[in-house]
Design an enzyme around this catalytic site. Structure first.
Site, PDB file in Angstrom:
ATOM      1  CB  THR A 212      39.718  21.517  52.889  1.00 55.30           C
ATOM      2  OG1 THR A 212      38.570  21.973  52.177  1.00 55.30           O
ATOM      3  CG2 THR A 212      40.852  22.506  52.661  1.00 55.30           C
ATOM      4  CG  PHE A 214      43.594  22.542  56.547  1.00 54.56           C
ATOM      5  CD1 PHE A 214      42.461  21.750  56.385  1.00 54.56           C
ATOM      6  CD2 PHE A 214      43.436  23.915  56.565  1.00 54.56           C
ATOM      7  CE1 PHE A 214      41.199  22.322  56.241  1.00 54.56           C
ATOM      8  CE2 PHE A 214      42.176  24.501  56.423  1.00 54.56           C
ATOM      9  CZ  PHE A 214      41.061  23.696  56.263  1.00 54.56           C
TER      10      PHE A 214
END
Lengths: 350, 350
Positions: A212, A214
């Site tokens: 992921t 960010f």
């Protein structure tokens, strides 16, 4: 990666999670209220989730000198930063399996905040349980449904009952708080440390490429000096729409290609019915709205201080009825751009 | 929208959900096994989820003459279709809030199936409860965590305890089966009909533009006749990678722009560590793998039978080391392409 050790929480104790309500209460008081007691940190970074969440890891990695402040929702993190309750907000923007998180892009357009950094977290699901538990003792495993789905093959082999709860770190907390014997939790390594659980196994997810990305947000943009983007590569993120007519996207991309500016992300987003809140002019009670059929998200390699990038954006604005720079910030990875592809020799599955 | 009435299930009764195990068992038998008893439908369409799921609605809409067959995971739906257990599979490919569902793109690359249609479903979360329940009676509400998050503002005003379960339709099923008094479920209108629940309120989600686009898959590609794409607009979906070097993406897009071919989707996907399984040649025990830094997803307006589109793809293949046509199929919506943007006059929020 952040090297600091997470503080272990006594089971049953945890920092207060920011909610819309607590933010409103804080706004009514003259001294901004924090989420916890007096902190040893000088700065604060909002993230969505509870302690032990992957988002908290990202907040610690992106803001090593800040106290991570848990927020109930994405928008609470945006509000916490906008209202000076925190110094940064760290939010997921895309996942290698799930794709771009449009809800965060929407909030980026609604709030006047700026991307000042990026960081990626590899999702490494661990199987946690009370100290002394053996794998064979487990009969139930708790986690967020998405984490349960991502570790399905592993949990199936284990032959346990899967139970869905609100989030991964919350599952670990529940096992620790309620001292659940024979119950596992799928969560991060940090959740194990926070809640005093054993790690029975790790990296148990089916797809190993679960990363992921960010973004780190601040109230003010990061100003780079001219030439700085050459030493430390910078990345700039923009959102724009296009006018009607054939070849418009091709023309828009030419403003980068003709200047040898490399892109690291391009995405079209159909907009259907939802209007975009464009701006909220000073003094105006309401923000203006405009509808577009498509929005385009582009990240390109280059700093806003670079005159070539400035010219490209000026050129793009000639044909784009709407354009917003979301931020210009140091690139985390030397991944190269969209155009630098390194094909490997074919390898066989073994 | 499909006009047929869903069959109401007796609480506690539901068609068997296909799992990897049940597919393996079916494969051992000579006659392919179905999920339920003898069906009045001639065809079968696999979807991921349980009856009453939004995916089931999409399957009914995309395949009105097929029995929807619930599958536990995305991959089970791919396998069910590959192994002739169903005639189609209907899977979500992108959501207006969550973005592209890369896990489904990954499966599209691993399985040799073909997109033959598309359909969109507006997510309309309803608040369901046992017949006779009033809004003021509710103390708890069950649903999938994502649905609970999407209806957070509404549920907060209601002042109920939110409980996370595996899926939206499963929440409705639980309320009906266990005859839970004072307990609501956030799920689709169809779930209410299936499980005999009252709809206390509908369209309760925060973001009104929550639309999921589904693809309809078949074992064989849809062959269109030359010129067919002119009467019924066709869309073609492709995946490709690019060689290293500046301006490669721009060159790749020029094969469409120079032929006035309109795009309806473009997305780059960073690939990091996960290799793509490219092909499994006939007779080979294992499929070959190759790594790319980026994959590109493009949907363009045009049928594969159109020589202009064929030339564009041939042109693209000159520079793309990897390219796969996922399918060519009739467009559902007359949304226009990426380049046809209709800006509306600014309107003010009221």
């Amino acid at each position: 990666m952040s090297q600091r050790q997470p503080q272990q929480l006594v089971p049953g104790m945890q920092p207060a999670v920011l909610t819309m309500d607590s933010l409103l209460r804080a706004a009514e008081q003259t001294v901004p209220q924090g989420a916890g007691e007096a902190s040893k940190f000088r700065y604060r970074a909002a993230y969505q989730g509870v302690p032990g969440a992957y988002s908290e890891m990202a907040a610690c990695k992106a803001c090593p000198d800040a106290e991570p402040v848990p927020c109930e929702q994405f928008e609470v993190a945006f509000q916490a930063l906008s209202q000076w309750t925190t110094d940064w907000a760290v939010l997921p923007i895309e996942n290698s399996l799930g794709g771009s998180i449009h809800a965060v892009y929407d909030l980026l357009l609604r709030y006047r905040l700026h991307i000042v950094g990026e960081t990626s977290i590899a999702v490494n699901h661990c199987l946690l349980a009370l100290p002394g538990t053996k794998l064979s003792d487990l009969t139930r495993v708790l986690s967020h449904p998405q984490a349960l789905a991502q570790t399905d093959t592993y949990l199936r082999k284990l032959g346990v009952v899967k139970e869905a709860v609100d989030d991964t770190a919350g599952a670990a907390q529940m096992v620790a708080r309620q001292q659940l014997q024979g119950v596992g939790a799928v969560a991060s390594r940090r959740a194990a440390e926070l809640y005093g659980l054993d790690i029975l196994d790790e990296d148990i997810q089916d797809a190993k490429d679960n990363v992921t990305r960010f973004i780190k947000l601040a109230r003010d943009p990061l100003l780079s000096r001219e030439g700085e983007g050459e030493a430390t590569p910078f990345k700039t993120s923009i959102v724009f729409s296009l006018k009607e007519g054939p070849g418009q996207l091709f023309k828009a991309l030419s403003v980068f290609a003709l200047r040898d500016i490399d892109m690291t992300k391009i995405e079209s987003r159909p907009m259907r019915t939802n209007p975009i809140v464009l701006t909220k002019p000073e003094g105006a009670a309401q923000a203006g709205k405009q509808r577009f059929n498509y929005l385009f998200y582009i990240d390109f390699v280059g700093a806003l201080s670079d005159p070539v990038c400035q010219n490209a954006l000026r050129h793009l604005q000639e044909s784009a009825p709407f354009m917003r720079v979301l931020g210009s910030y140091p690139m985390e990875l030397q991944l190269g751009g969209l155009d630098s592809n390194t094909p490997f020799d074919s390898i066989n599955e073994h």
